[in-house]
Design an enzyme around this catalytic site. Structure first.
Site, short mmCIF file in Angstrom:
data_model
loop_
_atom_site.label_atom_id
_atom_site.label_comp_id
_atom_site.label_asym_id
_atom_site.label_seq_id
_atom_site.Cartn_x
_atom_site.Cartn_y
_atom_site.Cartn_z
N PRO A 1 -3.16 -0.18 19.29
CA PRO A 1 -2.95 -0.63 17.91
C PRO A 1 -3.05 0.45 16.84
O PRO A 1 -2.70 0.19 15.69
CB PRO A 1 -4.04 -1.68 17.71
CG PRO A 1 -5.09 -1.34 18.70
CD PRO A 1 -4.39 -0.73 19.87
N LYS B 1 1.91 -0.48 15.19
CA LYS B 1 3.33 -0.55 15.55
C LYS B 1 3.75 -1.83 16.29
O LYS B 1 4.93 -2.17 16.31
CB LYS B 1 3.71 0.65 16.45
CG LYS B 1 3.82 1.95 15.73
CD LYS B 1 5.03 1.99 14.84
CE LYS B 1 4.69 2.74 13.57
NZ LYS B 1 5.20 2.23 12.36
N HIS C 1 0.85 -1.19 0.00
CA HIS C 1 0.00 0.00 0.00
C HIS C 1 0.89 1.24 0.00
O HIS C 1 1.80 1.36 0.81
CB HIS C 1 -0.89 0.02 1.24
CG HIS C 1 -2.09 -0.86 1.12
ND1 HIS C 1 -3.11 -0.87 2.04
CD2 HIS C 1 -2.44 -1.77 0.19
CE1 HIS C 1 -4.04 -1.74 1.68
NE2 HIS C 1 -3.65 -2.31 0.56
N TYR D 1 -8.77 5.30 8.13
CA TYR D 1 -8.84 5.63 9.56
C TYR D 1 -9.85 6.77 9.69
O TYR D 1 -9.60 7.87 9.17
CB TYR D 1 -7.48 6.12 10.07
CG TYR D 1 -6.42 5.04 10.22
CD1 TYR D 1 -5.68 4.59 9.13
CD2 TYR D 1 -6.14 4.48 11.47
CE1 TYR D 1 -4.69 3.61 9.28
CE2 TYR D 1 -5.16 3.51 11.63
CZ TYR D 1 -4.44 3.08 10.53
OH TYR D 1 -3.47 2.12 10.69
N TYR E 1 4.67 6.17 10.50
CA TYR E 1 3.79 5.03 10.17
C TYR E 1 4.56 3.97 9.38
O TYR E 1 4.41 2.77 9.62
CB TYR E 1 2.59 5.52 9.36
CG TYR E 1 1.48 4.51 9.22
CD1 TYR E 1 0.36 4.54 10.06
CD2 TYR E 1 1.52 3.50 8.25
CE1 TYR E 1 -0.67 3.62 9.94
CE2 TYR E 1 0.50 2.57 8.13
CZ TYR E 1 -0.58 2.63 8.97
OH TYR E 1 -1.60 1.72 8.85
P1 FAD Z 1 3.34 -12.42 21.23
O1 FAD Z 1 2.84 -12.43 19.85
O2 FAD Z 1 2.38 -12.20 22.35
O3 FAD Z 1 4.08 -13.82 21.46
C1 FAD Z 1 4.46 -14.29 22.74
C2 FAD Z 1 4.43 -15.81 22.73
O4 FAD Z 1 4.90 -16.29 23.98
C3 FAD Z 1 3.02 -16.36 22.55
O5 FAD Z 1 3.02 -17.33 21.52
C4 FAD Z 1 2.69 -16.96 23.91
O6 FAD Z 1 1.81 -18.06 23.79
C5 FAD Z 1 4.06 -17.35 24.40
N1 FAD Z 1 4.20 -17.45 25.85
C6 FAD Z 1 3.66 -16.66 26.80
N2 FAD Z 1 4.03 -17.05 28.02
C7 FAD Z 1 4.84 -18.12 27.85
C8 FAD Z 1 5.55 -18.98 28.75
N3 FAD Z 1 5.49 -18.79 30.07
N4 FAD Z 1 6.27 -19.98 28.23
C9 FAD Z 1 6.34 -20.19 26.89
N5 FAD Z 1 5.69 -19.41 26.00
C10 FAD Z 1 4.97 -18.39 26.47
N6 FAD Z 1 -0.61 -4.92 16.79
C11 FAD Z 1 -0.86 -4.19 15.72
O7 FAD Z 1 0.08 -3.54 15.22
N7 FAD Z 1 -2.11 -4.19 15.14
C12 FAD Z 1 -3.14 -4.95 15.64
O8 FAD Z 1 -4.24 -4.96 15.11
C13 FAD Z 1 -2.91 -5.71 16.77
N8 FAD Z 1 -3.89 -6.45 17.30
C14 FAD Z 1 -3.63 -7.16 18.43
C15 FAD Z 1 -4.64 -7.90 19.02
C16 FAD Z 1 -4.41 -8.61 20.20
C17 FAD Z 1 -5.54 -9.41 20.84
C18 FAD Z 1 -3.13 -8.57 20.80
C19 FAD Z 1 -2.85 -9.30 22.09
C20 FAD Z 1 -2.12 -7.83 20.19
C21 FAD Z 1 -2.36 -7.12 19.02
N9 FAD Z 1 -1.36 -6.37 18.40
C22 FAD Z 1 -1.61 -5.66 17.32
C23 FAD Z 1 -0.01 -6.34 18.90
C24 FAD Z 1 0.88 -7.37 18.19
O9 FAD Z 1 0.13 -8.48 17.83
C25 FAD Z 1 2.00 -7.70 19.13
O10 FAD Z 1 2.76 -6.52 19.33
C26 FAD Z 1 2.91 -8.84 18.66
O11 FAD Z 1 2.21 -10.05 18.70
C27 FAD Z 1 4.15 -8.92 19.54
O12 FAD Z 1 4.85 -10.09 19.26
P2 FAD Z 1 5.62 -10.86 20.41
O13 FAD Z 1 6.27 -12.03 19.72
O14 FAD Z 1 6.43 -9.91 21.18
O15 FAD Z 1 4.50 -11.36 21.43
C1 DHB Z 2 -4.72 -3.23 11.42
C2 DHB Z 2 -4.46 -3.01 12.73
C3 DHB Z 2 -4.03 -1.77 13.13
O1 DHB Z 2 -3.75 -1.55 14.40
C4 DHB Z 2 -3.87 -0.74 12.24
O2 DHB Z 2 -3.46 0.47 12.68
C5 DHB Z 2 -4.11 -0.97 10.93
C6 DHB Z 2 -4.54 -2.22 10.52
C7 DHB Z 2 -5.18 -4.56 10.98
O3 DHB Z 2 -5.36 -5.43 11.84
O4 DHB Z 2 -5.39 -4.75 9.78
#
Ligand code: FAD
Ligand code: DHB
Length: 390
Positions: free
Chosen positions: A293, A297, A72, A202, A383
């Protein structure tokens, strides 16, 4: 069991860290508490910055992303009566990609299970020990219920916001936490319907924020601002589509609707924990910080953290130099705070809160971004992602 780096958590941060280290000859074991099916089905982020895309290509998992991801050039910013396109390519020479976090995680898991180091799902009782010394270990119970010990040189805490790693860092350092909860949440849906716009919209609206996003040419992802106390059972599909249609409306355009395949309510918070290190335990991704969100980021920040951490660990473990591990936390936190500010700013500008005075300030800010190239460029640069060293 022994490996140079024991990685807790197979989210995007842990999986990518493992891949980066493997490519530099550092061996790892990844421990994940959930099942593979669960991890691959968890619907979360969807927007990848240019440097995230490049990193995934560089580690050999960019092929499907290049085939199926949607590049995009920009986004639309909307307030009643106006839908304004911001062209990031023109403003700062970068773009973003629509490619779901679920797909990134699937690609990284496939690569790791194909030719990578061990990745153990379904583990429990994960307990890092002796992280202040030079030879830490992780105790855990494997999926068959057998107690195991992983001896390692370094532990990477990539276990997300609810993991075991951050509390250990907090307890063993004179660190600090900063937190902001927001008085609103997002209700998000996935729907089997072609997106109603070519790029993300947005939208500020007196009834609350709405976001039109997508996952593919046939799957839409949409969000509406709701009160955090709302119950998902009170939101029928019709009620959600009505709210989206109202808040996203502009003349001559209509929202396509279709079967809803997933819906959930996401609380919104900003959270930063510093430092991101205690001895031989290093935090990365959501384990150390959460952003709301709105600026897309969270996932990109996790990728930036582990890119930095991988460089530091390679230097420590192959060249025995501590300089990069010693600066890891401060360098990572500089980006964390930049993204924390940007996400807070986007969130504050676009969500209905406060009184009519706040609403006029928001609209004034939106008009500024839509009319001033300097203001638009500031949004575009943040962004699409700032350089790794900012
Ligand atoms: P995570 O993806 O949380 O991965 C951590 C992993 O560790 C998981 O698989 C978990 O099961 C595992 N774990 C936890 N505890 C333990 C343990 N004790 N032992 C072993 N494994 C363990 N960001 C956006 O930019 N846009 C969005 O729309 C958006 N939507 C989101 C919706 C939700 C519901 C959530 C929770 C987050 C969202 N985010 C979004 C944020 C984004 O998804 C996260 O920033 C990203 O997943 C971070 O990655 P990570 O690997 O640090 O953590
Ligand atoms: C999506 C999530 C976001 O937080 C955003 O700013 C834009 C798109 C998405 O899940 O597609």
């Amino acid at each position: 069991m022994r490996s140079q780096v024991g990685i807790i958590g197979a989210g995007p941060a842990g999986l990518l860290l493992s891949r980066l280290l493997q490519l530099h000859g550092v061996d790892t074991v990844v421990l994940e508490s959930r099942s593979r099916d669960y991890v691959e089905a968890r619907v979360r982020a969807g927007i990848l910055e240019q440097h995230t895309v490049q990193t995934l290509r560089d580690v050999g998992v960019g092929e499907r992303l290049d085939r199926e991801g949607l590049p995009h050039d920009g986004i639309y910013l909307q307030h009643p009566g106006t839908r304004h396109h911001l062209n990031f390519e023109e403003l700062c020479g970068r773009k973003v990609w629509v490619y779901g976090q679920t797909e990134v995680v699937k690609d990284l898991i496939t690569a790791q299970l194909d030719d990578g180091p061990p990745l153990l799902f379904g583990v429990s009782h994960v307990t890092p020990e002796d992280v202040d010394g030079g030879a830490p270990r992780i105790r855990f119970t494997d999926a068959d219920g057998v107690a195991q010990v992983l001896e390692c040189d370094v532990v990477a805490g990539t276990d997300g916001f609810h993991g075991v790693s951050r509390p250990l860092v907090t307890a063993g350092t004179s660190g600090r936490l900063w937190e902001r909860t927001y008085p609103f949440a997002w209700l998000g849906i996935l729907a089997d319907v072609a997106p109603s716009a070519d790029e993300l919209v947005y939208a500020w609206h007196p009834e609350g924020f709405a976001l039109l996003s997508m996952r593919s040419p046939s799957v839409s992802r949409l969000y509406v601002q709701v009160d955090p106390a709302e119950k998902i059972e009170d939101w029928s599909d019709d009620r959600i589509w009505d709210a989206l249609s109202t808040r996203l409306a502009v003349d001559g355009w209509s929202l396509r609707t279709g079967p809803v395949t997933e819906k959930s309510i996401l609380p919104m918070r900003s959270f930063v924990s510093a430092p991101m290190r205690r001895g031989r335990l290093f935090l990365a991704g959501d384990a150390a910080h959460i952003v709301p969100p709105t600026g897309a980021k969270g996932l990109n920040l996790a990728v930036a953290d582990v890119t930095l951490l991988a460089q530091a660990l390679v230097r420590l473990l192959t060249e025995k130099q501590t300089d990069l591990v010693d600066t890891y936390s401060d360098k990572a936190l500089a980006r964390v705070w930049r993204c924390t500010h940007f996400s807070w700013w986007m969130t504050s500008m676009l969500h209905r809160h406060g009184d009519d005075f706040d609403a006029e300030l928001q609209l004034s800010q939106l008009r500024r971004v839509c009319s001033s190239e300097a203001a638009a460029r500031e949004l575009a640069e943040n962004y699409t992602g700032l350089a790794v060293d900012l």
